[in-house]
Structures are given as structure tokens and as C-alpha cells.
Design a protein around this motif. Structure first.
Motif, PDB file in Angstrom:
ATOM      1  N   ASP B 432      -8.911   8.460  -1.460  1.00  0.00           N
ATOM      2  CA  ASP B 432      -7.695   9.278  -1.392  1.00  0.00           C
ATOM      3  C   ASP B 432      -6.452   8.440  -1.109  1.00  0.00           C
ATOM      4  O   ASP B 432      -5.371   8.963  -0.920  1.00  0.00           O
ATOM      5  CB  ASP B 432      -7.853  10.335  -0.283  1.00  0.00           C
ATOM      6  N   SER B 433      -6.636   7.111  -1.081  1.00  0.00           N
ATOM      7  CA  SER B 433      -5.497   6.276  -0.727  1.00  0.00           C
ATOM      8  C   SER B 433      -4.490   6.202  -1.868  1.00  0.00           C
ATOM      9  O   SER B 433      -4.852   6.147  -3.038  1.00  0.00           O
ATOM     10  CB  SER B 433      -5.986   4.867  -0.386  1.00  0.00           C
ATOM     11  N   SER B 434      -3.226   6.184  -1.488  1.00  0.00           N
ATOM     12  CA  SER B 434      -2.182   6.094  -2.505  1.00  0.00           C
ATOM     13  C   SER B 434      -1.621   4.682  -2.599  1.00  0.00           C
ATOM     14  O   SER B 434      -0.793   4.390  -3.438  1.00  0.00           O
ATOM     15  CB  SER B 434      -1.053   7.064  -2.156  1.00  0.00           C
ATOM     16  N   GLY B 435      -2.072   3.801  -1.724  1.00  0.00           N
ATOM     17  CA  GLY B 435      -1.511   2.444  -1.704  1.00  0.00           C
ATOM     18  C   GLY B 435      -2.037   1.610  -2.855  1.00  0.00           C
ATOM     19  O   GLY B 435      -2.849   2.063  -3.665  1.00  0.00           O
ATOM     20  N   HIS B 436      -1.565   0.385  -2.938  1.00  0.00           N
ATOM     21  CA  HIS B 436      -2.009  -0.482  -4.023  1.00  0.00           C
ATOM     22  C   HIS B 436      -3.231  -1.297  -3.635  1.00  0.00           C
ATOM     23  O   HIS B 436      -3.681  -2.152  -4.392  1.00  0.00           O
ATOM     24  CB  HIS B 436      -0.881  -1.382  -4.520  1.00  0.00           C
ATOM     25  N   GLY B 437      -3.750  -1.045  -2.444  1.00  0.00           N
ATOM     26  CA  GLY B 437      -4.995  -1.697  -2.071  1.00  0.00           C
ATOM     27  C   GLY B 437      -4.853  -3.143  -1.663  1.00  0.00           C
ATOM     28  O   GLY B 437      -5.814  -3.879  -1.599  1.00  0.00           O
ATOM     29  N   LEU B 438      -3.620  -3.542  -1.366  1.00  0.00           N
ATOM     30  CA  LEU B 438      -3.423  -4.936  -0.973  1.00  0.00           C
ATOM     31  C   LEU B 438      -3.145  -5.080   0.517  1.00  0.00           C
ATOM     32  O   LEU B 438      -3.149  -6.180   1.039  1.00  0.00           O
ATOM     33  CB  LEU B 438      -2.243  -5.534  -1.742  1.00  0.00           C
ATOM     34  N   GLY B 439      -2.882  -3.948   1.175  1.00  0.00           N
ATOM     35  CA  GLY B 439      -2.433  -3.978   2.565  1.00  0.00           C
ATOM     36  C   GLY B 439      -3.262  -4.877   3.460  1.00  0.00           C
ATOM     37  O   GLY B 439      -2.759  -5.863   3.997  1.00  0.00           O
ATOM     38  N   LEU B 440      -4.552  -4.565   3.600  1.00  0.00           N
ATOM     39  CA  LEU B 440      -5.373  -5.341   4.526  1.00  0.00           C
ATOM     40  C   LEU B 440      -5.701  -6.719   3.974  1.00  0.00           C
ATOM     41  O   LEU B 440      -5.848  -7.668   4.729  1.00  0.00           O
ATOM     42  CB  LEU B 440      -6.649  -4.567   4.860  1.00  0.00           C
ATOM     43  N   ALA B 441      -5.777  -6.836   2.662  1.00  0.00           N
ATOM     44  CA  ALA B 441      -5.997  -8.160   2.072  1.00  0.00           C
ATOM     45  C   ALA B 441      -4.825  -9.074   2.428  1.00  0.00           C
ATOM     46  O   ALA B 441      -5.007 -10.248   2.741  1.00  0.00           O
ATOM     47  CB  ALA B 441      -6.142  -8.053   0.558  1.00  0.00           C
ATOM     48  N   PHE B 442      -3.632  -8.499   2.413  1.00  0.00           N
ATOM     49  CA  PHE B 442      -2.451  -9.270   2.775  1.00  0.00           C
ATOM     50  C   PHE B 442      -2.482  -9.650   4.254  1.00  0.00           C
ATOM     51  O   PHE B 442      -2.209 -10.799   4.627  1.00  0.00           O
ATOM     52  CB  PHE B 442      -1.189  -8.472   2.441  1.00  0.00           C
ATOM     53  N   VAL B 443      -2.849  -8.684   5.106  1.00  0.00           N
ATOM     54  CA  VAL B 443      -2.961  -8.962   6.544  1.00  0.00           C
ATOM     55  C   VAL B 443      -3.934 -10.110   6.771  1.00  0.00           C
ATOM     56  O   VAL B 443      -3.639 -11.086   7.471  1.00  0.00           O
ATOM     57  CB  VAL B 443      -3.431  -7.700   7.308  1.00  0.00           C
ATOM     58  N   ASP B 444      -5.088 -10.007   6.133  1.00  0.00           N
ATOM     59  CA  ASP B 444      -6.124 -11.020   6.272  1.00  0.00           C
ATOM     60  C   ASP B 444      -5.603 -12.383   5.793  1.00  0.00           C
ATOM     61  O   ASP B 444      -5.807 -13.409   6.449  1.00  0.00           O
ATOM     62  CB  ASP B 444      -7.334 -10.597   5.437  1.00  0.00           C
ATOM     63  N   ALA B 445      -4.902 -12.378   4.654  1.00  0.00           N
ATOM     64  CA  ALA B 445      -4.396 -13.626   4.083  1.00  0.00           C
ATOM     65  C   ALA B 445      -3.414 -14.303   5.035  1.00  0.00           C
ATOM     66  O   ALA B 445      -3.508 -15.505   5.289  1.00  0.00           O
ATOM     67  CB  ALA B 445      -3.733 -13.344   2.739  1.00  0.00           C
ATOM     68  N   VAL B 446      -2.490 -13.513   5.578  1.00  0.00           N
ATOM     69  CA  VAL B 446      -1.464 -14.087   6.456  1.00  0.00           C
ATOM     70  C   VAL B 446      -2.097 -14.634   7.736  1.00  0.00           C
ATOM     71  O   VAL B 446      -1.811 -15.755   8.166  1.00  0.00           O
ATOM     72  CB  VAL B 446      -0.390 -13.037   6.793  1.00  0.00           C
ATOM     73  N   VAL B 447      -2.982 -13.842   8.329  1.00  0.00           N
ATOM     74  CA  VAL B 447      -3.591 -14.269   9.590  1.00  0.00           C
ATOM     75  C   VAL B 447      -4.400 -15.544   9.376  1.00  0.00           C
ATOM     76  O   VAL B 447      -4.318 -16.490  10.154  1.00  0.00           O
ATOM     77  CB  VAL B 447      -4.471 -13.143  10.170  1.00  0.00           C
ATOM     78  N   ARG B 448      -5.141 -15.595   8.285  1.00  0.00           N
ATOM     79  CA  ARG B 448      -5.967 -16.782   8.034  1.00  0.00           C
ATOM     80  C   ARG B 448      -5.115 -18.002   7.735  1.00  0.00           C
ATOM     81  O   ARG B 448      -5.471 -19.115   8.116  1.00  0.00           O
ATOM     82  CB  ARG B 448      -6.930 -16.505   6.903  1.00  0.00           C
ATOM     83  N   ALA B 449      -4.006 -17.796   7.027  1.00  0.00           N
ATOM     84  CA  ALA B 449      -3.124 -18.927   6.730  1.00  0.00           C
ATOM     85  C   ALA B 449      -2.586 -19.530   8.023  1.00  0.00           C
ATOM     86  O   ALA B 449      -2.257 -20.707   8.086  1.00  0.00           O
ATOM     87  CB  ALA B 449      -1.973 -18.480   5.845  1.00  0.00           C
ATOM     88  N   HIS B 450      -2.517 -18.707   9.087  1.00  0.00           N
ATOM     89  CA  HIS B 450      -2.021 -19.200  10.374  1.00  0.00           C
ATOM     90  C   HIS B 450      -3.154 -19.674  11.266  1.00  0.00           C
ATOM     91  O   HIS B 450      -2.943 -19.962  12.439  1.00  0.00           O
ATOM     92  CB  HIS B 450      -1.235 -18.107  11.093  1.00  0.00           C
ATOM     93  N   GLY B 451      -4.367 -19.701  10.738  1.00  0.00           N
ATOM     94  CA  GLY B 451      -5.498 -20.166  11.546  1.00  0.00           C
ATOM     95  C   GLY B 451      -6.053 -19.119  12.486  1.00  0.00           C
ATOM     96  O   GLY B 451      -6.661 -19.453  13.506  1.00  0.00           O
ATOM     97  N   GLY B 452      -5.862 -17.850  12.165  1.00  0.00           N
ATOM     98  CA  GLY B 452      -6.368 -16.778  13.021  1.00  0.00           C
ATOM     99  C   GLY B 452      -7.525 -16.041  12.362  1.00  0.00           C
ATOM    100  O   GLY B 452      -8.062 -16.473  11.346  1.00  0.00           O
ATOM    101  N   THR B 453      -7.937 -14.932  12.992  1.00  0.00           N
ATOM    102  CA  THR B 453      -9.053 -14.141  12.452  1.00  0.00           C
ATOM    103  C   THR B 453      -8.689 -12.663  12.465  1.00  0.00           C
ATOM    104  O   THR B 453      -7.882 -12.228  13.277  1.00  0.00           O
ATOM    105  CB  THR B 453     -10.317 -14.310  13.315  1.00  0.00           C
ATOM    106  N   VAL B 454      -9.290 -11.899  11.591  1.00  0.00           N
ATOM    107  CA  VAL B 454      -9.111 -10.437  11.589  1.00  0.00           C
ATOM    108  C   VAL B 454     -10.470  -9.771  11.509  1.00  0.00           C
ATOM    109  O   VAL B 454     -11.335 -10.224  10.765  1.00  0.00           O
ATOM    110  CB  VAL B 454      -8.334  -9.937  10.347  1.00  0.00           C
TER     111      VAL B 454
END
Lengths: 225, 478
Positions: B432-454
Motif C-alpha cells: 500500500d506504499s505510495s513512495g518510490h521505495g528508496l527511502g530506507l535504501a537511502f538511509v542505509d546507504a548514507v549510514v554505511r557511507a559514514h561507517g555506521g549500521t542500520v
């Protein structure tokens, strides 16, 4: 005001020339770095708009070259890159500004105005702003509409102040986000609209002439007429 | 970095290597000294035995020839006295009295015939009776009441009597003790010197290795163009550094190609988008009627959404390839969250949602501000879009073991089971989501690029929980 537009895409050239002229600028256009250098030397410009991706050279090298030969008009950098590289950041610290493509025309015009204002000596720091019957006391952080004080939160006051400073001109959502909240983000929800909606509820009371207008697809404007 | 170099020297590899090397070295030199000691001891023994054998022969001869009258004792005693002056390894004794040599003649009846020595004869006699001394083979003799043993040679006379010549081992022991002392000092000095040399050289070499590893760890996080230091020597470590640099060249090259591709893609898509948006805006300002404006407005909205999607997909793609370009500065997460809540709170309360923040105060990270802002906005957008009315979002911010921990909990329906296994994948979204499905992938990408974890999980009670960690500003890690 004379502006030098350095941009190689004809479509973008065309609509920028039109909207800049509509906004009252005289526009010179260069499609590559060589022409830009020639035009910049021949004529004095108040401001430069430089696209980073030029066919013959890098936009930043062009700006640095122009700076070296003594052209110190402020520059608005147009970038098709997503991330801002350190050299752009350096120029930004030197008083220039950047805008990523695609952009809203209103934002481009606002940034041009800011750059021009930044480079002209500031006469006196205002402590009061008055737009029609709306008055803002910037020291006491108080707003009065038609003699009636408005109950604003500190954040709403900052938002209203920003609208008042740009009274009569369009401000976009991303401009509001950057100026009021200090973030260059593009939420895909209506966060800014809700803030404006609440502010409007307080500023444009019953029976009053509505001042905050929504321009759909563009942004907002605080009417000064 | 300074905190790393300040760690105690005992924990360094150089210290351990030096300790083991020194131990082996100390054992080796000790063995050499022991065998040397053994050799010297035997040699001294041999010399004194030879002297004893010779002297006892001479004394036996003198005793046999001297008439057994009243002068016998004096003559033989004199000879014995003279012999004691020529003792090998003789040390200068303080007393003139002869205490290093004794001469004893025992009659065939077992009685003392002649005694030339220090003190009374009885203890010597008693000690001699206890042992058997074979002629020509001097033996050790421990006399009661004396600490230092004697070396004794015996000779059987023609008349059945025996003569014994004893030489105190005092001088021999003293020589050996001196030798031992000198050996020990030289040994200790050698071991210390060896330790110092090994420690210095390994420390130098390992500090170079550390420089390499520190440089290597900096590379990739911030500066892809940096290289590890190389030295002029062509040894193994220098080779390692050069190999590492060669590898970095290749990585940088492929990363550069990726950037060129994504930049070209971004440029090629953005220029037409800019032109389209500009034209739409122009026609919007020309449109006077609401009906004319409506499609233009929605086209602009769609265009902006497309742009944001383009940005996020390229960011996610670059982050997946570990090639996201970060422009770092210090960010106070506590302050950022308060500003974000201030921004999102009206929209949330409009939807009947509540938001709460439990923060452990100033928590600063060294990160790309633009990306972190967009990432947190993404998290809020996510909650705003997916939560039904009257839910509460609770944020916890704390620092734990050198990282900032931010958790977002809600009491909504939680993640749909069909997506919960692959939440951080691109294009994954609920039915039922209306988003483009990138939201959490983006969160994960940014956090990992900074050496963190999600991590994203459904809470036991109800709702979803997203927890992310980001490294703190190094100076605050204490």
C-alpha cells in the motif's frame, strides 16, 4: 543590472534569458568558456551565472580565471552534479552561491538578489519591518497585524520574518527550508505547507485581507499591495 | 590518532618481539658462558692437580732422603713451606701465615709423623681417614670446621708411611668467582644491548607499518587520493606499501570511472529536466485560469519528485559501491533532531501523530551535513506517510561505545511481513506504499557511507523500530 549567463544548453539559455529579462536584468549570453572570458572583459557585469559543465572547460576553472584577471562580480554557480564538491564550497565561502539543477526560477531570482545585496554595502540593520498593516519588531520578536498582537511561536516568527523580508516576491519551499530551518532537503511530504497553513491561520484572521498567498507549483508570496 | 600512539609501550608488537628475541639471545649467550666457565674450571683444576702431583713427588723424595732425626721435621716443613710459595693461582694473602697448603706424613701405624699446616692436625687426619686417595689422582677433602675444601695428593713411602700434600681450593674458587662476576656483567650488558637494538629496529619498522595502516584507514573514509607512505628501501614492508598504493590507484581509477558515469548520467538527465521545469514555470506564469494552471502545477510536482528520485538512486548506487563523496563537518545530532522535530511536528500533529525525543545531550558526529539532513528527513517522511492516526513516534539518542545511537520507534502496524526481510533493498516497498521505495535504501546507504549500521525490526509489542549508529567525532571518543 547586467548579468552574464554562461550556459551551453540552448533550452535553458532561452528560458533563463526570458525570465531574467522579465525580472529586469540585461542579459549577455555565452555558450562556452572562451566567449564568456571575452564578454566578461568587454563589458562590466553586476553578476555572473555560470554552469559547471561547459563544453570547452570546467566552470570552476573559468571562475578562477576570471577572478585572476580582476573580475570580482559575484557568481551564481549552476551545477548538474548532485554533491557539491569542495571547490564549489570554497567559492561559496568566498561569497558566491550555487544552485543545483533543476531549480525553481523563483529560487534563482532570489539567490541573484541575495548575491547582489551581499555585495552592496548594507546601510543600516533594520529592527522593524512593516508590510501593509503587518508590523514586525525584530528585537522584541513581536508581530502586530492591524494593531492586534499575533501569538506566534519563535519558529513561526522566523518564518514570517523571512516572508516579510521577501514581501512581494515568490519564495519556494526549498528556499524556506534552507533559510528558516537551515537545511537543503526536499521532503516528499507537505511539511512546509502545514507550517504556512498554521501561520496563515494566525496572520490572516477573520475579516482581514489575506496576505500569504500560495502559488501552486511554485511557492508562496507575502502580498505587499 | 594521538590517543592511539599514547598507548603503553608494553602493549606494542615491538615490545613483544624484542622480549622473545632477547630471551632467545640471553639463553644462547648464557650457554656460551656456561661452557666457557666449565672449560676454565677444568683447566684450573688440571693445573693445580699437576702442581700437586709434582710437589708431592718432590716432597716424597725429600722425606725419603732426609735422615729421620730431630731435624727431619724442620727440613721437610721448610720444603713444604717453600712449595706453598709457588702455588698456582695464588692470591696475595693478608696474613703471612701459610694457610693454603698443608703437608702431612702419617706413619704405617696411623700416627702423625710430621704436620706442617695451619691449626691442629686431628680434623685433617680424621677427614683423610674417611676417603681413599689413589696416588697420582688428587681428590677433594672436606675438613671439618673449614669452609673451603682442600685438594689433596697422596704418596706411599717405602717405609709404609704416607705423605699427603693438600692445597686449599680457596684461590681457585676466588678466581672462578671473579670470572663469574665478570661473565655476569658482560652477559647482562650484552642482553640489554641486544634488547635495545632489537627493540629500536622493530619499533622503527613497525612504526612504519603503523603509518601505513593509519594512512590506509584514512583512505576511503575521506580522501581517496591519499596514499600510504613509501620508503626508499626495497624490503618487504616497502614492497607492501607499494603494493597497497598500486591497489589504491586501481580502486581510485574505477571509482573515478563510476563518478564519471553517474555524473554524466545526472548531467544528461538534469539538463532536460531543468529546461522542462523552466518552460513549465514560464507557461504557469502565463496561465491565467485555474483550469489551465492545474495540469502544469501537477507536472512540476511530478518533475520535482522525479528529480528527488534521481538524486536518491544515484546516491544509493554510489553508496553501494562505497564511492559516495562525503564533505564532512561536525554535526550536533541532538540539535539537528530538535530542528527536524520542529519542522515535522505540525504535519504530524495534523495527522494525529505524536513525536517524542529522549536525548542524551550534545552528540556530535563528523558527517556530510546535506546527506545526514536528507537521511533524517527521509526517516520522518517515512513515519509521516505510513503511520495511521493516533500513533506515537519515539526517538532515542545516546552515545554508546564511541558511536551515536539513534532509534526511531513507533506503535503503528510495523513493517509488512513481505518486505521485512529486504527492507534496505532498492525499490522494496509495501503493497500500500505510495513512495518510490528508496527511502530506507537511502538511509542505509548514507549510514554505511559514514561507517555506521542500520537495523530495522518489528517491535515485540507493536510497531516498527529502526536503529542506526554513526561514529562520534573522534575527539569525543574517550
Amino acid at each position: 543590472m547586467r548579468v552574464l549567463l554562461v550556459e551551453d544548453e540552448h533550452d535553458i539559455q532561452a528560458f533563463l534569458r526570458r525570465s531574467l529579462e522579465e525580472a529586469g536584468y540585461q542579459v549577455d549570453i555565452a555558450s562556452d568558456g572562451k566567449t564568456a572570458e571575452r564578454l566578461a572583459v568587454e563589458t562590466t557585469h553586476d553578476i555572473l551565472i555560470v554552469d559547471l559543465g561547459l563544453p570547452d572547460q570546467d566552470g570552476i576553472s573559468l571562475i578562477l580565471k576570471l577572478r585572476k584577471i580582476g573580475i570580482d562580480a559575484p557568481v551564481l554557480i549552476l551545477s548538474a552534479r548532485r554533491s557539491v564538491d569542495d571547490r564549489v564550497r570554497g567559492l561559496e565561502q568566498g561569497g558566491d552561491d550555487y544552485l543545483t539543477k533543476p531549480f525553481a526560477l523563483a529560487e534563482l531570482l532570489a539567490r541573484l538578489r541575495n548575491l547582489l545585496k551581499r555585495n552592496s554595502p548594507q546601510s543600516n540593520e533594520t529592527t522593524k519591518i512593516k508590510v501593509l498593516d503587518l508590523e514586525l519588531d525584530l528585537l522584541r520578536r513581536e508581530a502586530i497585524r492591524s494593531g492586534e498582537p499575533l501569538q506566534l511561536t519563535p519558529q513561526e516568527f522566523v518564518l514570517l520574518e523571512y516572508l516579510c523580508r521577501n514581501a512581494g516576491r515568490v519564495v519556494t519551499r526549498s528556499m524556506i527550508l534552507e533559510q528558516v530551518w537551515g537545511m537543503r532537503i526536499q521532503p516528499d511530504t507537505n511539511v512546509v505547507d502545514v507550517h504556512i497553513y498554521r501561520l496563515r491561520g494566525k496572520v490572516d484572521g477573520k475579516g482581514q485581507h489575506p496576505m500569504i498567498r500560495t502559488l501552486r507549483g511554485v511557492g508562496y508570496v507575502l502580498k505587499d499591495r | 590518532m594521538s590517543s592511539k600512539t599514547a598507548k603503553p609501550v608494553m602493549h606494542s608488537a615491538a615490545w613483544r618481539i624484542s622480549l622473545w628475541a632477547t630471551l632467545a639471545y640471553a639463553c644462547g649467550t648464557m650457554l656460551v658462558f656456561l661452557s666457557l666457565h666449565q672449560f676454565v674450571e677444568n683447566d684450573i683444576q688440571r693445573r693445580s692437580d699437576a702442581w700437586l702431583a709434582g710437589e708431592v713427588e718432590v716432597l716424597g723424595d725429600v722425606a725419603a732422603r732426609t735422615p729421620k732425626d730431630a731435624l727431619y721435621g724442620t727440613v721437610v716443613g721448610e720444603v713444604a713451606e717453600l712449595a706453598s710459595k709457588e702455588v698456582p693461582n695464588k692470591m696475595r694473602s693478608e696474613s703471612s701465615a701459610n694457610d693454603s697448603v698443608f703437608f702431612l706424613q702419617v706413619g704405617s701405624d696411623g700416627g702423625t709423623r710430621l704436620w706442617a699446616g695451619r691449626g691442629r692436625v686431628e680434623p685433617y687426619l680424621a677427614a683423610i681417614r674417611k676417603i681413599v686417595i689413589i696416588p697420582d689422582h688428587p681428590s677433594d677433602l672436606q675438613v671439618e670446621g673449614l669452609q673451603i675444601p682442600f685438594r689433596v695428593a697422596a704418596l706411599r713411602m717405602g717405609d709404609g708411611s704416607r705423605i699427603y700434600l693438600g692445597l686449599s681450593e680457596r684461590d681457585q674458587l676466588r678466581v672462578l668467582r671473579n670470572l663469574n662476576l665478570r661473565f655476569f656483567f658482560v652477559w647482562a650488558l650484552l642482553v640489554l644491548l641486544g634488547f635495545a637494538i632489537v627493540f629500536y629496529t622493530t619499533k622503527r619498522m613497525l612504526s612504519y607499518v603503523r603509518e601505513i595502516s593509519e594512512a590506509a584507514s584514512r583512505i576511503g573514509h575521506s580522501e581517496m587520493n591519499a596514499r600510504v607512505p613509501t620508503n626508499v628501501r626495497n624490503d618487504e614492508v616497502g614492497h607492501l606499501a607499494r603494493t597497497l598504493n598500486g591497489m589504491l590507484d586501481r580502486i581510485e581509477n574505477s571509482m573515478h570511472q563510476l563518478h564519471t558515469i553517474t555524473d554524466a548520467l545526472a548531467h544528461d538527465l538534469r539538463s532536460p529536466l531543468t529546461a522542462i521545469r523552466g518552460k513549465l514555470e514560464m507557461s504557469l506564469s502565463a496561465a491565467t485560469h485555474g483550469e489551465q494552471a492545474e495540469p502544469i502545477v501537477s507536472a512540476i510536482d511530478e518533475l520535482d519528485r522525479l528529480t528527488e528520485f534521481l538524486n536518491a538512486s544515484l546516491d544509493v548506487a554510489e553508496a553501494r559501491a562505497d564511492a559516495l563523496r562525503l564533505s564532512r563537518s561536525e554535526i550536533d545530532l541532538d540539535e539537528l533532531l530538535r530542528v527536524m522535530i520542529d519542522l515535522y511536528e505540525p504535519s504530524m500533529s495534523e495527522k494525529g501523530l505524536q513525536v517524542r525525543l529522549h536525548s542524551g545531550g550534545d552528540i556530535s558526529i563528523d558527517a556530510d551535513a546535506a546527506l545526514i539532513h536528507r537521511m533524517i528527513a527521509n526517516l520522518f517522511d517515512n513515519e509521516l506517510k505510513h503511520l495511521p492516526a493516533s500513533c506515537t513516534v519515539t526517538l532515542h539518542l545516546e552515545s554508546r561505545d564511541g558511536v551515536a545511537v539513534l532509534s526511531l520507534e513507533d506503535d503503528g502496524p510495523g513493517f509488512a511481513p513481505e518486505v521485512s526481510a529486504s527492507l534496505f533493498e532498492r525499490r522494496v516497498k509495501g503493497k500500500d506504499s505510495s513512495g518510490h521505495g528508496l527511502g530506507l535504501a537511502f538511509v542505509d546507504a548514507v549510514v554505511r557511507a559514514h561507517g555506521g549500521t542500520v537495523t530495522a525490526t518489528n517491535r515485540e509489542a507493536r510497531g516498527a523500530r529502526i536503529e542506526l549508529t554513526l561514529p562520534l567525532v573522534p575527539a569525543r571518543v574517550m
